[in-house]
Design a protein around this motif. Structure first.
Motif, mmCIF file in Angstrom:
data_model
loop_
_atom_site.group_PDB
_atom_site.id
_atom_site.type_symbol
_atom_site.label_atom_id
_atom_site.label_comp_id
_atom_site.label_asym_id
_atom_site.label_seq_id
_atom_site.Cartn_x
_atom_site.Cartn_y
_atom_site.Cartn_z
ATOM 1 N N THR A 1 0.841 -1.204 0.000
ATOM 2 C CA THR A 1 0.000 0.000 0.000
ATOM 3 C C THR A 1 0.877 1.254 0.000
ATOM 4 O OG1 THR A 1 -0.064 0.299 2.408
ATOM 5 C CG2 THR A 1 -1.665 -1.231 1.480
ATOM 6 N N ILE B 1 0.950 5.173 1.752
ATOM 7 C CA ILE B 1 0.345 6.040 2.778
ATOM 8 C C ILE B 1 -0.166 7.299 2.066
ATOM 9 C CG2 ILE B 1 0.787 7.392 4.872
ATOM 10 C CD1 ILE B 1 3.127 5.340 5.404
ATOM 11 N N ILE C 1 -1.514 11.408 6.694
ATOM 12 C CA ILE C 1 -1.243 11.145 8.119
ATOM 13 C C ILE C 1 -1.996 12.222 8.889
ATOM 14 C CG2 ILE C 1 0.517 11.006 9.929
ATOM 15 C CD1 ILE C 1 2.472 9.981 7.814
ATOM 16 N N ALA D 1 -1.886 6.868 10.216
ATOM 17 C CA ALA D 1 -1.482 6.830 8.799
ATOM 18 C C ALA D 1 -2.572 6.102 8.017
ATOM 19 C CB ALA D 1 -0.147 6.108 8.659
ATOM 20 N N VAL E 1 -3.810 4.390 4.640
ATOM 21 C CA VAL E 1 -3.225 3.787 3.433
ATOM 22 C C VAL E 1 -4.292 3.614 2.352
ATOM 23 C CG1 VAL E 1 -1.431 2.577 4.757
ATOM 24 C CG2 VAL E 1 -3.599 1.404 4.255
ATOM 25 N N ILE F 1 2.799 -6.420 10.286
ATOM 26 C CA ILE F 1 3.625 -5.538 9.442
ATOM 27 C C ILE F 1 5.077 -5.840 9.791
ATOM 28 C CG2 ILE F 1 4.240 -3.144 8.936
ATOM 29 C CD1 ILE F 1 1.353 -2.356 9.352
ATOM 30 N N TYR G 1 2.228 4.614 15.319
ATOM 31 C CA TYR G 1 1.128 5.025 14.434
ATOM 32 C C TYR G 1 0.000 4.004 14.490
ATOM 33 C CZ TYR G 1 4.490 8.084 12.089
ATOM 34 O OH TYR G 1 5.421 9.049 11.805
ATOM 35 N N ILE H 1 -2.353 2.369 11.972
ATOM 36 C CA ILE H 1 -2.419 2.220 10.514
ATOM 37 C C ILE H 1 -3.885 1.960 10.165
ATOM 38 C CG2 ILE H 1 -1.621 0.940 8.495
ATOM 39 C CD1 ILE H 1 0.626 2.476 10.002
ATOM 40 N N THR I 1 -2.054 -0.914 15.615
ATOM 41 C CA THR I 1 -1.143 0.139 16.079
ATOM 42 C C THR I 1 0.267 -0.438 16.078
ATOM 43 O OG1 THR I 1 -2.899 1.014 17.460
ATOM 44 C CG2 THR I 1 -0.657 1.698 18.013
ATOM 45 N N LEU J 1 6.851 7.785 9.657
ATOM 46 C CA LEU J 1 6.229 7.452 8.369
ATOM 47 C C LEU J 1 5.975 8.747 7.605
ATOM 48 C CD1 LEU J 1 3.631 4.705 9.394
ATOM 49 C CD2 LEU J 1 5.981 4.405 8.585
ATOM 50 N N LEU K 1 3.852 1.022 2.452
ATOM 51 C CA LEU K 1 3.689 0.218 3.665
ATOM 52 C C LEU K 1 3.155 -1.155 3.269
ATOM 53 C CD1 LEU K 1 3.971 0.898 6.755
ATOM 54 C CD2 LEU K 1 1.499 0.851 6.775
ATOM 55 N N ILE L 1 1.601 -4.791 4.277
ATOM 56 C CA ILE L 1 0.911 -5.608 5.279
ATOM 57 C C ILE L 1 1.279 -7.057 4.957
ATOM 58 C CG2 ILE L 1 -1.322 -6.078 6.381
ATOM 59 C CD1 ILE L 1 -0.966 -3.056 6.069
#
Ligand SMILES: Cc1ncc(COP(=O)(O)O)c(C=O)c1O
Length: 366
Positions: free
Chosen positions: A245, A247, A250, A258, A260, A280, A290, A292, A305, A312, A318, A320
């Motif tokens: 993904t 971001i 934010i 953040a 995504v 992650i 963060y 997410i 989290t 970031l 990012l 996953i």
């Protein structure tokens, strides 16, 4: 090659690690493995998978057909409840038809004369971290519970399917439960040709005692003179895929969030169903914390989290992890969000964009 996010990235080299363990079970224990398509049905990687697995198992007519057309080898057709027409169709191309109840077996066995028939049995024991996924939970409709019914059905069937595990990585528990099945159903197993122990075993996880697992399965198969099957879903594909993904934003509301360009609800639905955080790999320890989040309108569209070593940034990538099982099979068009493409990193390292989705796919999905 620069690929637009979001996309699911399936890495065949990682897939291969699981497949080699599956092959080891076949060689060491004589156990056949059929891929549970409910977990993973991304057929562009089937040419690799079919070299290591023996076929597919299904939860519906369409999955069974996909198994026949895209995977080949053995097709096990199971459904919690088939219609008459579905049985007629499935009987044409399946090797085994597994009914969930004696009533379905009685009603439809005459329509499936050239196919091996089986019954799903609920052994009354199970292993699951979630009530929602417990196949032997209270009032479960998944399989027959009465041994007398099973004995009565023996003239019509050549095998049985027990699926009673969910994410079981506990060899001790597996072993104890298999002993229970041997004691409770040994007399029946001796009269049958095959038995499937279903899916739900995490035998491809690092640290799992695969050799002991193989020995236990072999001893069970030998004792009853029966061909054993496993139906791995998650174990076949675990850790082989990432959801990549970008971001997009934010924002801050007491914590840094953040957002995504993907969504739990649309692209990794099981995180929401089971209320578990995503994985992650780039996160862990670090000063920068963060939440997410996905970009659907659902307030709870949260991947989790996480802490990172560096801050970031909007526009950053990012990934996953562990995004193969029960993800692509459940993806949906909620909010009309861009559907992640599907990209395969082949064994030789080349990237193959096997599927992209456009506005037209959204329009046709009504
Ligand atoms: C009958 C049956 N077989 C196999 C599986 C695959 O399980 P897993 O993906 O946990 O290995 C399932 C999952 O629900 C199932 O219901």
């Amino acid at each position: 090659m620069k690929i637009e996010t979001p996309y699911y990235l399936i890495d065949e080299r990682k897939l291969l690690k699981n497949l080699e363990k599956i092959k080891y079970l076949r060689d060491a224990a004589g156990v056949k493995s059929v891929l549970a398509l409910k977990c993973f049905s991304t057929w562009p990687v089937f040419p690799l998978m079919r070299k290591y697995m023996d076929g597919t198992t299904s939860s519906s007519l369409y999955e069974a057909r996909l198994g026949r057309e895209k995977f080949g080898k053995e097709v096990h057709a199971y459904c919690v409840a088939f219609s008459k027409d579905e049985v007629r169709q499935a009987a044409r191309f399946s090797d085994k038809l597994i009914f969930n109840s004696v009533s379905q077996l009685e009603k439809f066995s005459g329509l499936a004369k050239n196919v091996k028939l089986g019954l799903r049995v609920n052994p009354g024991i199970s292993y699951s971290h979630f009530d929602l996924a417990d196949p032997a939970g209270k009032y479960s409709r998944l399989g027959i519970t009465d041994k007398k019914d099973l004995l009565g059905a023996l003239p019509k069937i050549s095998g049985v399917m027990f699926h009673y595990n969910c994410e079981n990585n506990d060899f001790g528990n597996f072993s104890k439960n298999l002993d229970h099945i041997a004691a409770a159903y040994g007399d029946v197993l001796k009269k049958l040709e095959w038995a499937s122990l279903g899916g739900g075993y995490y035998f491809t996880q690092d640290g799992f005692p695969l050799e002991k697992f193989a020995k236990k399965l072999k001893a069970f198969g030998d004792k009853f003179g029966i061909r054993l099957y496993l139906e791995p879903g998650e174990a076949a594909i675990t850790r082989s895929c990432e959801l990549v993904t970008t971001i997009l934003d934010i924002v801050r509301n007491k914590v840094d969030i953040a957002v995504v360009d993907a969504s739990t609800e649309a692209h990794m639905l099981d995180l929401l169903i089971y209320r578990i955080p995503a994985k992650i790999d780039a996160a862990g320890a670090g000063r920068h914390k963060y939440v997410i989040a996905g970009r659907s309108c659902l307030a709870g569209d949260i991947f989790g989290t996480f802490r990172f070593k560096s801050p970031l940034e909007t526009g950053g990538e990012l990934r996953i992890s562990d995004a193969a099982g029960y993800t692509m099979v459940k993806k949906n068009w909620f909010n009309g969000l861009q559907m992640p493409s599907i990209v395969v990193k082949r064994l030789d390292g080349t990237l193959d964009k096997v599927r992209t989705f456009s506005y037209n796919d959204f329009v046709k999905s009504f």
